[in-house]
Design a protein around this motif. Sequence first.
Motif, PDB file in Angstrom:
ATOM      1  N   ALA A 173       0.816  -1.216   0.000  1.00  0.00           N
ATOM      2  CA  ALA A 173       0.000   0.000   0.000  1.00  0.00           C
ATOM      3  C   ALA A 173       0.846   1.261   0.000  1.00  0.00           C
ATOM      4  CB  ALA A 173      -0.933  -0.001   1.203  1.00  0.00           C
ATOM      5  N   LEU A 174       2.059   1.182   0.563  1.00  0.00           N
ATOM      6  CA  LEU A 174       2.894   2.369   0.719  1.00  0.00           C
ATOM      7  C   LEU A 174       3.923   2.554  -0.387  1.00  0.00           C
ATOM      8  CD1 LEU A 174       3.617   2.273   4.565  1.00  0.00           C
ATOM      9  CD2 LEU A 174       2.040   3.778   3.344  1.00  0.00           C
ATOM     10  N   VAL A 175       4.115   1.544  -1.241  1.00  0.00           N
ATOM     11  CA  VAL A 175       5.218   1.610  -2.201  1.00  0.00           C
ATOM     12  C   VAL A 175       5.045   2.750  -3.198  1.00  0.00           C
ATOM     13  CG1 VAL A 175       4.256   0.018  -3.927  1.00  0.00           C
ATOM     14  CG2 VAL A 175       6.766   0.156  -3.590  1.00  0.00           C
ATOM     15  N   THR A 176       3.811   3.154  -3.460  1.00  0.00           N
ATOM     16  CA  THR A 176       3.572   4.271  -4.377  1.00  0.00           C
ATOM     17  C   THR A 176       3.638   5.628  -3.672  1.00  0.00           C
ATOM     18  OG1 THR A 176       1.180   4.095  -4.047  1.00  0.00           O
ATOM     19  CG2 THR A 176       2.120   2.859  -5.892  1.00  0.00           C
ATOM     20  N   ARG A 177       3.947   5.619  -2.368  1.00  0.00           N
ATOM     21  CA  ARG A 177       3.976   6.841  -1.548  1.00  0.00           C
ATOM     22  C   ARG A 177       2.656   7.598  -1.671  1.00  0.00           C
ATOM     23  NH1 ARG A 177       7.418   5.055   1.856  1.00  0.00           N
ATOM     24  NH2 ARG A 177       9.370   4.386   0.893  1.00  0.00           N
ATOM     25  N   PRO A 178       1.549   6.953  -1.273  1.00  0.00           N
ATOM     26  CA  PRO A 178       0.223   7.565  -1.452  1.00  0.00           C
ATOM     27  C   PRO A 178       0.002   8.747  -0.520  1.00  0.00           C
ATOM     28  CG  PRO A 178       0.039   5.605  -0.113  1.00  0.00           C
ATOM     29  CD  PRO A 178       1.471   5.651  -0.587  1.00  0.00           C
ATOM     30  N   ASP A 179      -0.955   9.575  -0.893  1.00  0.00           N
ATOM     31  CA  ASP A 179      -1.328  10.701  -0.046  1.00  0.00           C
ATOM     32  C   ASP A 179      -2.007  10.222   1.241  1.00  0.00           C
ATOM     33  OD1 ASP A 179      -0.385  12.377  -2.016  1.00  0.00           O
ATOM     34  OD2 ASP A 179      -2.348  12.744  -2.896  1.00  0.00           O
ATOM     35  N   VAL A 180      -2.803   9.169   1.122  1.00  0.00           N
ATOM     36  CA  VAL A 180      -3.536   8.644   2.274  1.00  0.00           C
ATOM     37  C   VAL A 180      -3.467   7.123   2.266  1.00  0.00           C
ATOM     38  CG1 VAL A 180      -5.705   8.660   3.576  1.00  0.00           C
ATOM     39  CG2 VAL A 180      -5.186  10.549   2.036  1.00  0.00           C
ATOM     40  N   LEU A 181      -3.256   6.557   3.451  1.00  0.00           N
ATOM     41  CA  LEU A 181      -3.338   5.113   3.631  1.00  0.00           C
ATOM     42  C   LEU A 181      -4.637   4.810   4.360  1.00  0.00           C
ATOM     43  CD1 LEU A 181      -2.021   2.272   3.550  1.00  0.00           C
ATOM     44  CD2 LEU A 181      -1.067   2.784   5.803  1.00  0.00           C
ATOM     45  N   PHE A 182      -5.507   4.034   3.717  1.00  0.00           N
ATOM     46  CA  PHE A 182      -6.748   3.584   4.331  1.00  0.00           C
ATOM     47  C   PHE A 182      -6.572   2.140   4.789  1.00  0.00           C
ATOM     48  CE2 PHE A 182      -8.212   6.909   1.383  1.00  0.00           C
ATOM     49  CZ  PHE A 182      -8.967   7.690   2.246  1.00  0.00           C
ATOM     50  N   ALA A 183      -7.076   1.827   5.973  1.00  0.00           N
ATOM     51  CA  ALA A 183      -6.947   0.480   6.514  1.00  0.00           C
ATOM     52  C   ALA A 183      -8.293   0.040   7.084  1.00  0.00           C
ATOM     53  CB  ALA A 183      -5.876   0.439   7.599  1.00  0.00           C
ATOM     54  N   ASP A 184      -8.798  -1.090   6.604  1.00  0.00           N
ATOM     55  CA  ASP A 184     -10.095  -1.605   7.041  1.00  0.00           C
ATOM     56  C   ASP A 184      -9.866  -2.789   7.969  1.00  0.00           C
ATOM     57  OD1 ASP A 184     -12.735  -2.180   7.372  1.00  0.00           O
ATOM     58  OD2 ASP A 184     -13.138  -2.717   5.285  1.00  0.00           O
ATOM     59  N   GLU A 185     -10.016  -2.574   9.274  1.00  0.00           N
ATOM     60  CA  GLU A 185      -9.802  -3.595  10.297  1.00  0.00           C
ATOM     61  C   GLU A 185      -8.455  -4.307  10.083  1.00  0.00           C
ATOM     62  OE1 GLU A 185     -11.616  -4.100  12.865  1.00  0.00           O
ATOM     63  OE2 GLU A 185     -13.704  -3.621  12.469  1.00  0.00           O
ATOM     64  N   PRO A 186      -7.351  -3.576  10.028  1.00  0.00           N
ATOM     65  CA  PRO A 186      -6.070  -4.201   9.673  1.00  0.00           C
ATOM     66  C   PRO A 186      -5.567  -5.221  10.671  1.00  0.00           C
ATOM     67  CG  PRO A 186      -5.718  -1.978  10.504  1.00  0.00           C
ATOM     68  CD  PRO A 186      -7.203  -2.153  10.347  1.00  0.00           C
ATOM     69  N   THR A 187      -6.095  -5.211  11.901  1.00  0.00           N
ATOM     70  CA  THR A 187      -5.667  -6.185  12.908  1.00  0.00           C
ATOM     71  C   THR A 187      -6.738  -7.225  13.206  1.00  0.00           C
ATOM     72  OG1 THR A 187      -6.454  -4.804  14.755  1.00  0.00           O
ATOM     73  CG2 THR A 187      -4.193  -4.444  13.989  1.00  0.00           C
ATOM     74  N   GLY A 188      -7.830  -7.210  12.426  1.00  0.00           N
ATOM     75  CA  GLY A 188      -8.960  -8.091  12.720  1.00  0.00           C
ATOM     76  C   GLY A 188      -8.643  -9.567  12.614  1.00  0.00           C
ATOM     77  N   ARG A 203       1.435   3.691  13.234  1.00  0.00           N
ATOM     78  CA  ARG A 203       1.712   4.893  14.018  1.00  0.00           C
ATOM     79  C   ARG A 203       3.071   5.475  13.651  1.00  0.00           C
ATOM     80  NH1 ARG A 203      -1.024   8.745  16.409  1.00  0.00           N
ATOM     81  NH2 ARG A 203       0.538  10.035  15.353  1.00  0.00           N
ATOM     82  N   ALA A 204       4.070   4.612  13.472  1.00  0.00           N
ATOM     83  CA  ALA A 204       5.410   5.075  13.121  1.00  0.00           C
ATOM     84  C   ALA A 204       5.424   5.732  11.746  1.00  0.00           C
ATOM     85  CB  ALA A 204       6.398   3.909  13.153  1.00  0.00           C
ATOM     86  N   GLY A 205       4.622   5.226  10.816  1.00  0.00           N
ATOM     87  CA  GLY A 205       4.546   5.843   9.496  1.00  0.00           C
ATOM     88  C   GLY A 205       4.011   7.260   9.552  1.00  0.00           C
ATOM     89  N   VAL A 206       3.073   7.495  10.465  1.00  0.00           N
ATOM     90  CA  VAL A 206       2.538   8.839  10.655  1.00  0.00           C
ATOM     91  C   VAL A 206       3.590   9.743  11.298  1.00  0.00           C
ATOM     92  CG1 VAL A 206       0.789  10.194  11.871  1.00  0.00           C
ATOM     93  CG2 VAL A 206       0.160   8.018  10.798  1.00  0.00           C
ATOM     94  N   ASP A 207       4.245   9.247  12.346  1.00  0.00           N
ATOM     95  CA  ASP A 207       5.175  10.070  13.119  1.00  0.00           C
ATOM     96  C   ASP A 207       6.477  10.337  12.377  1.00  0.00           C
ATOM     97  OD1 ASP A 207       3.338  10.123  15.174  1.00  0.00           O
ATOM     98  OD2 ASP A 207       4.228   8.432  16.241  1.00  0.00           O
ATOM     99  N   ARG A 208       6.996   9.334  11.666  1.00  0.00           N
ATOM    100  CA  ARG A 208       8.297   9.481  11.013  1.00  0.00           C
ATOM    101  C   ARG A 208       8.202  10.045   9.612  1.00  0.00           C
ATOM    102  NH1 ARG A 208       9.982   3.957  12.871  1.00  0.00           N
ATOM    103  NH2 ARG A 208       9.632   3.346  10.713  1.00  0.00           N
ATOM    104  N   SER A 209       7.176   9.609   8.882  1.00  0.00           N
ATOM    105  CA  SER A 209       7.103   9.958   7.459  1.00  0.00           C
ATOM    106  C   SER A 209       6.003  10.953   7.129  1.00  0.00           C
ATOM    107  CB  SER A 209       6.902   8.687   6.620  1.00  0.00           C
ATOM    108  OG  SER A 209       7.904   7.730   6.907  1.00  0.00           O
ATOM    109  N   GLY A 210       5.195  11.333   8.120  1.00  0.00           N
ATOM    110  CA  GLY A 210       4.101  12.262   7.849  1.00  0.00           C
ATOM    111  C   GLY A 210       2.975  11.643   7.054  1.00  0.00           C
ATOM    112  N   GLN A 211       2.876  10.298   7.070  1.00  0.00           N
ATOM    113  CA  GLN A 211       1.800   9.612   6.367  1.00  0.00           C
ATOM    114  C   GLN A 211       0.455   9.965   6.992  1.00  0.00           C
ATOM    115  OE1 GLN A 211       1.986   7.224   3.619  1.00  0.00           O
ATOM    116  NE2 GLN A 211      -0.148   7.870   3.703  1.00  0.00           N
ATOM    117  N   THR A 212      -0.575  10.127   6.174  1.00  0.00           N
ATOM    118  CA  THR A 212      -1.938  10.286   6.657  1.00  0.00           C
ATOM    119  C   THR A 212      -2.599   8.917   6.645  1.00  0.00           C
ATOM    120  OG1 THR A 212      -2.073  12.537   5.787  1.00  0.00           O
ATOM    121  CG2 THR A 212      -4.156  11.432   6.285  1.00  0.00           C
TER     122      THR A 212
END
Length: 270
Positions: A173-188, A203-212
């Motif tokens: 999901a992140l390889v294209t460096r998207p503007d937003v990462l959507f996750a549907d029950e990723p730990t379900g 959480r680290a992707g948000v804090d380190r890379s500024g991912q939304t």
Amino acid sequence: MTAATTATTRTATTPAAGAVPARAVDLHRDHGRGATAVRALRGVSVAFAPGTFTAVMGPSGSGKTTLLHCLAGLDRPTRGSVHWGDTEISRLPERRLAPLRRRRIGFVFQAFNLMPGMTVEQNVELPLRLAGSRPERGAVRTALAEVGLAGRERRRPAELSGGQQQRVAIARALVTRPDVLFADEPTGALDRATGHEVLALLRAGVDRSGQTCVMVTHDPVAAGYADRVLLLADGLLVEELERPTAALVADRLGRLGTTGGPFPASRTEV
């Protein structure tokens, strides 16, 4: 205060248009027509600032997954609009939306949705190939290293644990460096310990890379990793919690399931 009033007065904080990676304006989504139509969303307006982690929660049938799919361009609203930056995508034909979605949006599913006959590296490359780009091995391996899977490029999904498969899905999901990462029950589909590892990765992707990141979850502990929690009921946005504890989320969600309506305006931290 009635539910209808709540829908118009409780709107998640909305930054200026064009300054946010994704936003919805007065979003409605009906399933079916006529007397048997199900109103999954009934006027939801919400925006997601850059570099933030938002959890979307609510009882079964509240509209949370429908909201996620509309925001990600996987479903079409009946009324209202969805914007990615300055681009309204709600009415774009699929031939224009599909390539835009591949570049701008990443999506992580509960069931991983990996291709079993492909290697880990090939699975991560897939969005780039579908977009008509020539995958750069360095980019793919960097994405895998970021999720802790360096050295497993040649493995196949069946050779990995559930948590590792979800990490592959996140790298894809992140390889294209998207503007937003959507996750549907990723730990379900994961045990609690492995689920915490995946949540820490998001959480680290948000804090380190500024991912939304925008995540649908039913788990208050998972929601505790987010910067804010949006609570939906009967297709309405009824509460927004900023940096809540898992205990506060559980309390609000429990009361929502009991009452089926909005909460009092006052908020008491737990």
